[in-house]
Scaffold this motif. Sequence first.
Motif, short mmCIF file in Angstrom:
data_model
loop_
_atom_site.label_atom_id
_atom_site.label_comp_id
_atom_site.label_asym_id
_atom_site.label_seq_id
_atom_site.Cartn_x
_atom_site.Cartn_y
_atom_site.Cartn_z
N GLY A 130 0.65 -1.19 -0.04
CA GLY A 130 0.08 0.04 0.17
C GLY A 130 0.84 1.23 0.00
N ASP A 131 -0.01 2.36 -0.57
CA ASP A 131 0.82 3.66 -0.59
C ASP A 131 1.16 4.12 1.02
OD1 ASP A 131 0.64 3.48 -3.09
OD2 ASP A 131 -1.11 4.68 -3.09
N ALA A 132 0.26 3.73 2.01
CA ALA A 132 0.62 4.50 3.43
C ALA A 132 1.84 3.41 4.22
CB ALA A 132 -0.62 4.39 4.29
N ILE A 133 2.30 2.46 3.63
CA ILE A 133 3.22 1.60 4.44
C ILE A 133 4.63 1.61 3.53
CG2 ILE A 133 2.41 -0.57 3.39
CD1 ILE A 133 3.51 0.01 6.94
N GLN A 134 5.60 2.00 4.38
CA GLN A 134 6.81 2.09 3.88
C GLN A 134 7.95 0.95 4.88
OE1 GLN A 134 8.17 6.19 3.27
NE2 GLN A 134 6.45 6.35 1.83
N GLU A 135 8.91 0.71 4.12
CA GLU A 135 10.05 0.05 4.94
C GLU A 135 10.75 1.08 5.99
OE1 GLU A 135 14.01 -2.31 4.05
OE2 GLU A 135 13.30 -1.49 2.25
N GLY A 136 10.77 0.50 7.23
CA GLY A 136 11.47 1.28 8.25
C GLY A 136 10.28 1.79 9.07
N MET A 137 9.00 1.84 8.65
CA MET A 137 8.00 2.53 9.66
C MET A 137 8.03 1.40 11.05
SD MET A 137 4.73 3.62 7.53
CE MET A 137 4.84 5.32 6.86
N GLN A 138 7.77 2.33 12.06
CA GLN A 138 7.45 1.72 13.39
C GLN A 138 5.97 1.39 13.54
OE1 GLN A 138 10.15 0.66 15.34
NE2 GLN A 138 11.61 1.51 13.78
N VAL A 139 5.92 -0.15 13.39
CA VAL A 139 4.52 -0.44 13.48
C VAL A 139 4.20 -0.92 15.05
CG1 VAL A 139 3.79 -1.19 11.31
CG2 VAL A 139 4.94 -2.71 12.65
N ILE A 140 3.10 -0.61 15.71
CA ILE A 140 3.08 -0.76 17.13
C ILE A 140 2.64 -2.16 17.21
CG2 ILE A 140 1.74 -0.18 19.07
CD1 ILE A 140 1.48 2.59 18.00
N THR A 141 3.02 -3.08 18.19
CA THR A 141 2.61 -4.43 18.16
C THR A 141 2.05 -4.57 19.75
OG1 THR A 141 5.00 -5.08 19.01
CG2 THR A 141 4.40 -5.23 16.47
N ASP A 142 2.38 -3.61 20.75
CA ASP A 142 1.79 -3.93 21.85
C ASP A 142 1.90 -2.49 22.78
OD1 ASP A 142 0.60 -5.18 24.27
OD2 ASP A 142 2.55 -6.27 24.57
#
Length: 460
Positions: free
Chosen positions: A442-454
């Motif tokens: 998708g356009d909104a996601i990029q490599e290196g972004m910090q996704v929240i898991t908890d």
Amino acid sequence: MNLAETPLRSAAGTADPAAAPSPTDAAAERSASAAPAAPAVADPFGDAEGGKRWRQVLVWTLAGLLLLAASGGVYTWRSHRAAAQTGAYVTTPVKRGNLVLNVTANGTLQPTRAVNIGSELSGTVSRVLVDINDQVRKGQVLVELDTAKLNDQIVRSRAALAAARAAVAVAQATQSEARTALARLEEVARLSDGKVPSRAEMDTGRATLARADANVLNAKAAVDSAQAALSTDMTNLARASIRAPIDGVVLSRSVDPGNAVAASLQAVTLFQLAEDLHHLRLLVNVDEADVGAVRLGQTAMFTVSAYANRPYPATITRVAYGSTITDNVVTYVAYLDVDNADLTLRPGMTATATIRAAQRDHVLLIPNSALRFAPRDGGKAGSGGIVASLMPRLPARAPRQAGVANGGGQTQRQVWVLRGDTPQAITVQLGISDGRNTEVSGDAIQEGMQVITDQRAAAQ
């Protein structure tokens, strides 16, 4: 006491009237002595009204400063309290990598072709010529039944056939006699111009010939029947020697010499033969949730308990459309071809297969925990001004994570990324998953972004 106001006394302790001051002098002295004791304070505003306003401004200024200090303290306390309640976010960077979708299924190994050998005849086993694990060839005798009764039956059938043939000869002789008699009557009638024999005699002669013809046909039919019975008895005698229908190996044996074999509607299994153990077939039960990813030609690896550390390759050749329901669990049987050149695998072994259903290379990956995460405060903790911080708020409910299929067949989901100290929701398209990581795009996601898991628990 002022000395100027102290009267002079005599040595005897009495006042001297001549030395007492006059009333006018006393008043002057009191005014002079009172002036330095109470000096006048100058008004900075020049009058009494200005002094009153100055005091009011000073009081309100001090009150405002105290209110600002109290508001700042409350705001700081609320911020720390909100941060403590929200807790810290646990993040994982979006990475690129390879992802393999595996389908796990359990099953058993089977021969590519297995044949159960039974007996169509009832009798007593006289000899067993093979045993378990023996290699056999097509047509080789495996078991022989006692043939005494069968031989007697053949003798009986042959006698019946001979009697039937004799009956045919008798019928043919009778036919010939009737034909000759009828011909003689017809000749007499011709010579006598029909005067003799009578019509009744002629009718009797014709009927006798017709019966003779029928008897010949009946005798010939009896010969065919006796011939068929003899052929059946000969076939039964041949089947008393049970032979291998294919080339293979004996997997099981359930007969011994002297056993009585009773033929019924379902033949008794005496042996089980496998065609070729160098090639086996693995039958696995694929769960209905995974069967959509299984295709013909996919490769798989499986292990058996006997060789737990050795993986064996296999290839899917068939996926059954018919389902199997066991304890309300729906599964579909998949057939995999297995090369068993070294004969280490045996029919009946339980195997655990891992089917490689799909593979993606160099794609964006996030952990599956990121798909299940939602901030406890909906991502709005600590927002708002001073007034909002002083107002009570109800606990926020985490939004439900739901997948939405777009027009291209992919599934869209919402994930949360951390921008600075603030969580932000973005929408991504999901690909395959291996149970731990999921392919996203998708356009909104990029490599290196910090996704929240908890989100860590709030500090107590």
